[in-house]
Write a protein that holds these residues in place. Sequence first.
Motif, PDB file in Angstrom:
ATOM      1  N   CYS A 177      -9.973  -5.721   4.136  1.00  0.00           N
ATOM      2  CA  CYS A 177      -9.398  -5.362   2.837  1.00  0.00           C
ATOM      3  C   CYS A 177      -8.094  -6.127   2.582  1.00  0.00           C
ATOM      4  N   ALA A 178      -7.270  -6.264   3.608  1.00  0.00           N
ATOM      5  CA  ALA A 178      -6.046  -7.043   3.455  1.00  0.00           C
ATOM      6  C   ALA A 178      -6.371  -8.508   3.175  1.00  0.00           C
ATOM      7  N   LEU A 252     -10.542   8.769   5.495  1.00  0.00           N
ATOM      8  CA  LEU A 252     -11.672   7.867   5.257  1.00  0.00           C
ATOM      9  C   LEU A 252     -12.359   8.191   3.933  1.00  0.00           C
ATOM     10  N   ALA A 253     -12.332   9.454   3.532  1.00  0.00           N
ATOM     11  CA  ALA A 253     -12.865   9.796   2.207  1.00  0.00           C
ATOM     12  C   ALA A 253     -12.033   9.120   1.119  1.00  0.00           C
ATOM     13  N   ALA A 254     -10.707   9.121   1.293  1.00  0.00           N
ATOM     14  CA  ALA A 254      -9.850   8.412   0.337  1.00  0.00           C
ATOM     15  C   ALA A 254     -10.098   6.912   0.405  1.00  0.00           C
ATOM     16  N   ALA A 255     -10.367   6.391   1.601  1.00  0.00           N
ATOM     17  CA  ALA A 255     -10.652   4.962   1.753  1.00  0.00           C
ATOM     18  C   ALA A 255     -11.933   4.576   1.027  1.00  0.00           C
ATOM     19  N   ALA A 256     -12.913   5.493   0.959  1.00  0.00           N
ATOM     20  CA  ALA A 256     -14.153   5.208   0.225  1.00  0.00           C
ATOM     21  C   ALA A 256     -13.867   5.013  -1.259  1.00  0.00           C
ATOM     22  N   VAL A 257     -12.967   5.843  -1.802  1.00  0.00           N
ATOM     23  CA  VAL A 257     -12.581   5.673  -3.210  1.00  0.00           C
ATOM     24  C   VAL A 257     -11.867   4.336  -3.401  1.00  0.00           C
ATOM     25  N   GLY A 285      -1.821   1.982  -2.654  1.00  0.00           N
ATOM     26  CA  GLY A 285      -2.752   3.004  -2.161  1.00  0.00           C
ATOM     27  C   GLY A 285      -3.366   2.623  -0.826  1.00  0.00           C
ATOM     28  N   GLY A 286      -3.764   1.360  -0.695  1.00  0.00           N
ATOM     29  CA  GLY A 286      -4.349   0.907   0.563  1.00  0.00           C
ATOM     30  C   GLY A 286      -3.367   0.976   1.711  1.00  0.00           C
ATOM     31  N   ALA A 287      -2.089   0.644   1.434  1.00  0.00           N
ATOM     32  CA  ALA A 287      -1.071   0.705   2.495  1.00  0.00           C
ATOM     33  C   ALA A 287      -0.876   2.140   2.971  1.00  0.00           C
ATOM     34  N   VAL A 288      -0.852   3.092   2.038  1.00  0.00           N
ATOM     35  CA  VAL A 288      -0.680   4.503   2.420  1.00  0.00           C
ATOM     36  C   VAL A 288      -1.856   4.956   3.282  1.00  0.00           C
ATOM     37  N   VAL A 317       2.630   2.684  14.995  1.00  0.00           N
ATOM     38  CA  VAL A 317       1.901   2.524  13.736  1.00  0.00           C
ATOM     39  C   VAL A 317       1.952   1.068  13.273  1.00  0.00           C
ATOM     40  N   LEU A 318       3.140   0.458  13.329  1.00  0.00           N
ATOM     41  CA  LEU A 318       3.267  -0.960  12.973  1.00  0.00           C
ATOM     42  C   LEU A 318       2.411  -1.841  13.869  1.00  0.00           C
ATOM     43  N   HIS A 319       2.395  -1.523  15.151  1.00  0.00           N
ATOM     44  CA  HIS A 319       1.608  -2.306  16.111  1.00  0.00           C
ATOM     45  C   HIS A 319       0.117  -2.248  15.759  1.00  0.00           C
ATOM     46  N   LEU A 320      -0.371  -1.043  15.463  1.00  0.00           N
ATOM     47  CA  LEU A 320      -1.780  -0.888  15.119  1.00  0.00           C
ATOM     48  C   LEU A 320      -2.122  -1.597  13.814  1.00  0.00           C
ATOM     49  N   LEU A 321      -1.244  -1.493  12.824  1.00  0.00           N
ATOM     50  CA  LEU A 321      -1.504  -2.154  11.535  1.00  0.00           C
ATOM     51  C   LEU A 321      -1.509  -3.670  11.693  1.00  0.00           C
TER      52      LEU A 321
END
Length: 628
Positions: A177-178, A252-257, A285-288, A317-321
Motif C-alpha cells: 500500500c505504501a 483489519l476490518a478498517a484496512a478492508a475499507v 488513514g492508512g498511517a493510523v 512500532v517504528l521498527h515494525l513499520l
Amino acid sequence: MAAEPLTTARGRTTARRLLLVLAALLTALLAGAAPASAHAALLRTDPGQGAVVFTAPSKVLLTFSEGVLLSADSVRVLDPSGKQVQQGAAQHAGGATDTATVRLRPDLGNGTYTVAWKAVSADTHPVAGAWTFSVGAPSKTSAAVPEQDAGGGTAGVLYGIGRYLAYGGFALLVGSCAFLSVCWPRGARLRVMRRLAVGGWAAMAAATLALLLLRGPYVNGTGLGGVFDLGAVRSVIDTKPGAALLCRLLLLAAAAVYLSVLFGAEFTRGAWAGRRNLAIGLALGGAVIAVGLAATWSLAEHASVGIQPGVAVPLDVLHLLAMAVWLGGLAALLTALYRTAGIEREAVRRFSRTAFGCVCVLAATGIYQSWRQVGSWHALATTSYGRLLIAKVALVAVVLGAAYVSRRWTGRLADQDVPEEEPEPVAASVEVTSSDPARAAQLARQRAALATARARRRRDADPARAGLRRSVLAEAAVAVLVLAVATALSGTEPGRAVEETATAGATPSAVPASGGPVFATIPFDTGGANGKGTASVHIDPARTGSNELHLTIADQAGNPVDVPEVDLSFTLRSRGVGPLPVKLGHDGTGVWTAPSVQLPMAGQWQLSLTVRTSDIDEVTETKNVAIG
C-alpha cells in the motif's frame, strides 16, 4: 524472436530453483523456532524443590523473573495419593505480578507433595513445570503430574507458523500500500498489484484468526481438541495477548475499507485535484491503521516487558513499520518488474529513497533494541537470542548488498510507457463481424495475448531492467529469511533476561540473594550395600549470623534412615573463609539438627556433606547455597 522465450524460460527456472532453496531454509528456520522459548523463569519457590519441612506450610509461593499472567488452575498441589489439596484459585502474592501463590488445606499430613504450575509470561509466552516438597519426611507418591506441553506440540508448531504468516501479511499489506500510494500511484490501476495488497490483508486476517483459536491450546498444552472451545476463546480474549489479537482483527476490518477506497475508481481514475485530496486522506488513514496494527505486537510482546517500556514500545512500532514498508515494498517492486508491462524509472527511484530511509530507521531502532534485549557482548555470543540477532544482521547486510546492486541498475533504466490497465481478454476491443460468439472471444484473447507479449518485449528490451529484476529477486529472497529470523527472535528469550536469570541462580530450588530459608537436596552414593540415598538440608533464615540447620538422610525409597557418621561444613571460597565445621546433634531416625550455625559473611557458600554408611563406604558431596 526465439531468443526471448528462451531467456524468459531460463529466468523462470532460476526463480523456481531459488524459491525451492528458500522454502527449504524457511522450513528449517520455522522448525527450529518452535516451540517458543520461555521468557519468565522460575527463580525460587517456598517450600523449595526437594525440601523437607517439619511443619505443613499454609501456602505455596512461586517467584518469577518477570510478571506472569495466571489462570484459576495455574498452581495445583497434589498429596502423596494424587488428590489436590490447594484451596481457591492461584493469585499474585501481595499484588506482585511476578509471583504466584495458592493456599493449602490446614490438615496436611506427612509425606511428599507435588506442585504442578503453569503461567503465561508478560510477553505472551507460556511456561510450565513441577517440583516436590515433603512434610516431616519424604514418602512414596502416586501423584501423576499432568502433561503440560505448554508452547509445544502440534499447537506450538502451528502457532509459530501463524505468527510468521501474520508478520508476512503485515509486511505485504503495509509495504504494498505504501509502494502504490507513494512510489507508484499508477500501479493501483493494475489488477496484479491490487491482488498483492489484498493477499497480504487476507494472509494477515487468516493468521490472526488462527492465532486467536490456537492461543488456548498453545498456552495450556491441551492439543488441537481445544481449538473450537468457545469457553477457552473467551478466556483468551480476557488476556492481554488475546485482546491484542482481537484489536488486530478490528483494525483489519478498517484496512478492508481503506483498500476498497485505494483501489476504487474515484482514486484511480478521478481528476488529479480530487485524487490529491483523497490521497492525503488515504495517507493519514492508512498511517493510523498501520501504526495500530504494529502496536498490537509492540504492546503485547518483548517491547512491553523489561527496562524502559515507555521508550521501547514506540520505537518498536517504528521498527515494525520500517520493516513492513521496506520488505513489503520490495515484494511490490518485484511483482511490478515481473508481472506488469513496465514501471517508470522515477517510481523505482522513489522506492529506492524510501527504502534507504527505512533502513536508517531500522538501524537506529535496531541498535537500541539490541542493547535493551541483549545487554552485553557476552550474551550476544552465548545466548540463542544473541546468535539469532547476529544471523539477522548478517542477512540484512546481504540484502543491503543486493540493494546496492539494484540502485546501480536503477540509474541505467530507460523510461517506458506503462499501460493504464492490464489488457482484459474478455473486454478487449476487437473488430469481429462473425456471428459466432465463441470465435469472437477467441480472437479477443489472441489479440490481448499479442498485446501483452509486445508490452513485455518492450519491457525486456532494456538490459538494465533485466538486471534490476534479478537483483530485486535476490533481495526479496533473502528478505523472506530476514522475516523468518525476526519471527524466531520474537519467540526467543532475550539475552539480557537469560543472564539476569543466571545471575539470580534461577532454578526451582534457588534462593533469593536477600536471604530466606534454603532448601537443598543432595543425592549421594557411598558405593557399598544400601549406600544410595538423599540428604535434605534446611537452613533458616540463611542470613549472616546465626542460622538453624536441619539435616535429613533418606534411603532410595525416601524413608528416613540412620547412618554411622555424617559431617557437614561450609566454605566461602571467594573470601578464603572455611571450612567451618557444623556440630550436628542426632534428633531422631535419619534427622540431625544444629541450632546455631554461624556464617559471618554473605555470598555463595559451598556446603560439603560427608556420609559414611559402613566402616569403608564413605562419600563427600558438595552444593552451593546462597547466604544473604
